[in-house]
Design a protein around this motif. Structure first.
Motif, PDB file in Angstrom:
ATOM      1  N   GLN A 109      45.696 108.446  71.996  1.00  0.00           N
ATOM      2  CA  GLN A 109      46.952 108.520  71.238  1.00  0.00           C
ATOM      3  C   GLN A 109      48.201 108.474  72.110  1.00  0.00           C
ATOM      4  N   THR A 110      48.085 107.936  73.327  1.00  0.00           N
ATOM      5  CA  THR A 110      49.235 107.833  74.227  1.00  0.00           C
ATOM      6  C   THR A 110      49.214 106.479  74.918  1.00  0.00           C
ATOM      7  N   THR A 159      57.920 107.870  70.423  1.00  0.00           N
ATOM      8  CA  THR A 159      56.856 107.435  69.529  1.00  0.00           C
ATOM      9  C   THR A 159      57.013 105.942  69.290  1.00  0.00           C
ATOM     10  N   HIS A 194      53.806 108.131  71.914  1.00  0.00           N
ATOM     11  CA  HIS A 194      52.736 108.526  71.004  1.00  0.00           C
ATOM     12  C   HIS A 194      52.300 107.326  70.168  1.00  0.00           C
ATOM     13  N   ASP A 195      51.021 107.021  70.210  1.00  0.00           N
ATOM     14  CA  ASP A 195      50.428 105.921  69.440  1.00  0.00           C
ATOM     15  C   ASP A 195      49.320 106.514  68.575  1.00  0.00           C
ATOM     16  N   GLU A 196      49.658 106.892  67.361  1.00  0.00           N
ATOM     17  CA  GLU A 196      48.756 107.632  66.475  1.00  0.00           C
ATOM     18  C   GLU A 196      47.415 106.941  66.265  1.00  0.00           C
ATOM     19  N   ASN A 225      46.012 104.387  68.021  1.00  0.00           N
ATOM     20  CA  ASN A 225      45.461 103.699  69.202  1.00  0.00           C
ATOM     21  C   ASN A 225      45.389 102.190  68.977  1.00  0.00           C
TER      22      ASN A 225
END
Length: 79
Positions: free
Chosen positions: A17-18, A72, A45-47, A49
């Motif tokens: 998620q990053t 984000t 932040h990459d919820e 993926n």
């Protein structure tokens, strides 16, 4: 206060998620009058993926998510 939005290229997606985004900016040197390139890496932040290394993305400021994440992913940037 409006939140800053930056555009950059994903350099790492190894964490859960990053993603790490390299943002490059260009400016004219005040004394030399020459265009200078400067770059900085941001953790975003990459919820889901969904972004991979090499993707061009837009990131937006947000409240702190962890020790190093204050950005984000908004969307994939158009070429």
């Amino acid at each position: 206060m409006p939140r800053r939005i930056l555009q950059g290229v994903v350099t790492s997606d190894k964490n859960e998620q990053t993603i790490t985004v390299l943002v490059e900016r260009r400016f004219k040197h005040p004394l030399l009058k020459k265009t200078v390139r400067s770059s900085k890496k941001y953790r975003a932040h990459d919820e889901a993926n969904q972004f991979k290394t090499g993707d061009s993305v837009r990131i937006m400021e947000c409240a702190p998510i962890s020790k190093s994440k204050r950005w984000t992913v908004v969307t994939e940037a158009s070429a």
